[in-house]
Scaffold this motif. Structure first.
Motif, short mmCIF file in Angstrom:
data_model
loop_
_atom_site.label_atom_id
_atom_site.label_comp_id
_atom_site.label_asym_id
_atom_site.label_seq_id
_atom_site.Cartn_x
_atom_site.Cartn_y
_atom_site.Cartn_z
N UNK A 122 0.80 -0.99 0.33
CA UNK A 122 -0.32 -0.70 0.50
C UNK A 122 0.82 1.42 -0.29
N UNK A 123 0.49 2.32 -0.84
CA UNK A 123 0.91 3.55 -1.07
C UNK A 123 1.27 4.17 0.56
N UNK A 124 2.61 5.29 0.76
CA UNK A 124 3.00 5.35 2.14
C UNK A 124 1.71 7.06 2.35
N UNK A 125 1.53 7.11 3.46
CA UNK A 125 0.53 7.79 3.59
C UNK A 125 0.81 9.71 3.75
N UNK A 126 -0.03 10.30 2.95
CA UNK A 126 0.54 11.56 3.30
C UNK A 126 0.50 12.10 4.45
N UNK A 127 -1.29 11.86 4.26
CA UNK A 127 -1.64 11.98 5.94
C UNK A 127 -2.81 11.19 6.28
N UNK A 128 -2.83 11.61 7.64
CA UNK A 128 -4.22 10.89 8.81
C UNK A 128 -5.12 11.73 9.72
N UNK A 129 -6.42 12.01 9.27
CA UNK A 129 -7.14 12.80 9.87
C UNK A 129 -8.32 12.24 10.92
N UNK A 130 -8.36 12.36 11.78
CA UNK A 130 -9.57 12.04 12.68
C UNK A 130 -10.68 12.98 12.87
N UNK A 131 -11.65 13.34 12.26
CA UNK A 131 -12.99 13.92 12.43
C UNK A 131 -12.22 15.58 12.52
N UNK A 132 -11.13 15.39 11.20
CA UNK A 132 -10.58 16.73 10.82
C UNK A 132 -9.09 17.41 11.90
N UNK A 133 -8.31 16.16 12.46
CA UNK A 133 -7.63 16.65 13.21
C UNK A 133 -6.66 15.71 13.08
N UNK A 134 -5.44 16.22 13.29
CA UNK A 134 -3.99 15.04 13.71
C UNK A 134 -4.70 14.14 15.12
N UNK A 135 -4.71 13.16 14.38
CA UNK A 135 -5.19 11.86 15.84
C UNK A 135 -4.33 12.28 16.66
N UNK A 136 -5.18 12.06 17.78
CA UNK A 136 -3.72 11.16 19.24
C UNK A 136 -3.08 9.56 19.64
N UNK A 137 -2.51 9.30 19.83
CA UNK A 137 -1.96 7.89 19.89
C UNK A 137 -3.56 7.06 20.43
N UNK A 138 -4.38 7.75 21.15
CA UNK A 138 -5.67 6.99 22.03
C UNK A 138 -6.43 7.09 21.40
N UNK A 139 -6.48 7.67 20.22
CA UNK A 139 -7.71 7.94 19.43
C UNK A 139 -7.60 6.63 18.07
N UNK A 140 -6.54 6.05 18.33
CA UNK A 140 -6.30 4.95 17.55
C UNK A 140 -6.14 3.62 17.55
N UNK A 141 -6.53 3.90 18.82
CA UNK A 141 -7.27 1.98 19.76
C UNK A 141 -8.29 2.08 18.60
N UNK A 142 -9.19 2.43 18.71
CA UNK A 142 -10.07 2.14 18.47
C UNK A 142 -10.35 0.95 16.68
N UNK A 143 -9.70 2.06 15.90
CA UNK A 143 -9.84 1.65 14.16
C UNK A 143 -8.58 0.75 14.37
N UNK A 144 -7.65 0.68 15.19
CA UNK A 144 -6.85 -0.39 15.11
C UNK A 144 -7.37 -2.05 15.45
N UNK A 145 -8.12 -1.59 17.14
CA UNK A 145 -8.27 -3.21 17.68
C UNK A 145 -9.56 -3.86 17.08
#
Length: 257
Positions: free
Chosen positions: A1-24
Motif C-alpha cells: 500500500x502506498x505511504x500515507x501523506x496524511x491521516x486525520x480523525x474528525x478533521x484533525x491529527x489524531x492522538x495515539x489513544x484515538x487510534x486504538x479503536x480503528x486499530x483494534x
C-alpha cells in the motif's frame, strides 16, 4: 500500500489513544475515491454510500456536509490523491477517518483473474472485513494471476476482490447479479454506457458461461481495466468496446470537494 501523506480523525491529527479503536475494532465501513485537481468523480454517490451504511451499521445519522468538510481539510494542500474515508462508532459518537495517499492509476495492460469459492459477508456494504479478499488475492498472485474472482455456489460470479466485473456479450453489458457491492464507478458508468447505445443489465453469470462472452472488464474508483483471462479461459477481447467503456468512465463528471 502506498505511504500515507496524511491521516486525520474528525478533521484533525489524531492522538495515539484515538487510534486504538480503528486499530483494534474491525467494525465499520468506508468509501475509496480518487481526487484530481481537487475534484472527485460522483462525489454525491460516495456520500450517499457513507450515509446509508452508517444508518445500517450504527443506527445513526451521518452528516454528508461534515464528511465533505473533513475531506476538504485533509486534501487542503494536495491536488491529486487516493482517499479512504472510514466510519466507526467507538462510543456514542461517530468517528470519521480520512487517509490521504498518492494518486493511483489502473493497470495499463489487461489482467487475469483466478476464481475462488468466496463471497463477502454483507456483500452490499463496503465494510472493513477484508481478510478473505486479501487472503484469496494473495493466493491468486502466487499462482500468476493479478487478482481473485469471488464466486458463490455453482461457480456463480459475484465480483473481484476489489472491483466490480462486467461482461460484454456482443450487444449488452452484463453485471453479475450474485451478492456484490454496487461500486460507485459501476453506478456512475451505467448511464454513459446506455447513452452510447450499450444496454446494461444484471443477470447470473457462472464460470461455465465465461467462454460465451466476448470481453470483460473491471471497475473501481481507480478506473477501468480489461480482463484477458479467467482461470484458463482466454477472452477474445473487443478493442472498440473497451474504448467505449473507458470513454464513458472518463466522461463521468468531476465534482468540486
Amino acid at each position: 500500500m502506498p505511504p500515507l501523506i496524511r491521516l486525520e480523525i474528525d478533521g484533525r491529527e489524531p492522538t495515539i489513544e484515538e487510534l486504538y479503536h480503528p486499530l483494534l475494532v474491525n467494525y465499520g465501513h468506508l468509501t475509496a475515491l480518487q481526487v484530481r485537481d481537487g475534484r472527485v468523480q460522483a462525489l454525491a454517490l460516495h456520500l450517499e454510500r457513507l450515509v446509508a451504511a452508517t444508518r445500517e451499521l450504527f443506527d445513526a445519522d451521518l452528516d454528508p456536509a461534515l464528511v465533505r468538510g473533513h475531506l476538504r481539510h485533509a486534501v487542503r494542500d494536495v491536488s491529486d490523491a487516493s482517499i479512504r474515508i472510514n466510519v466507526y462508532q467507538p462510543a456514542d459518537e461517530l468517528m470519521i477517518v480520512v487517509a490521504v495517499r498518492p494518486p493511483a492509476f489502473p493497470p495499463s495492460t489487461p489482467v487475469s483473474l483466478r476464481s475462488v469459492p468466496y463471497v463477502r459477508p454483507a456483500a452490499h456494504l463496503k465494510h472493513l472485513g477484508s481478510f478473505g479478499q486479501l487472503y484469496f488475492g494473495r493466493l491468486a498472485e502466487r499462482e500468476g494471476f493479478d487478482d481473485a474472482l469471488l464466486t458463490g455456489p455453482g461457480g456463480e460470479i459475484a465480483e473481484s476482490a476489489i472491483h466490480n466485473i462486467g461482461f460484454f456479450d456482443g450487444t449488452a453489458v452484463v453485471w453479475p447479479s450474485a451478492p456484490h457491492l454496487a461500486g460507485i464507478q459501476m453506478l456512475a458508468l451505467n448511464p454513459g454506457l446506455e447513452a452510447a447505445g450499450l444496454p446494461v443489465r444484471s443477470a447470473p453469470v457462472h464460470l461455465a458461461d465465461v467462454g460465451a462472452y466476448r470481453a470483460a472488464f473491471l471497475t473501481n474508483s481507480i478506473g477501468v481495466v480489461e480482463v484477458r483471462r479467467i482461470d484458463e479461459v482466454a477472452l477474445p477481447g473487443d478493442p472498440d468496446f473497451h474504448r467505449l467503456v473507458v470513454s464513458a468512465a472518463a466522461a463521468v463528471p468531476w465534482d468540486a470537494i
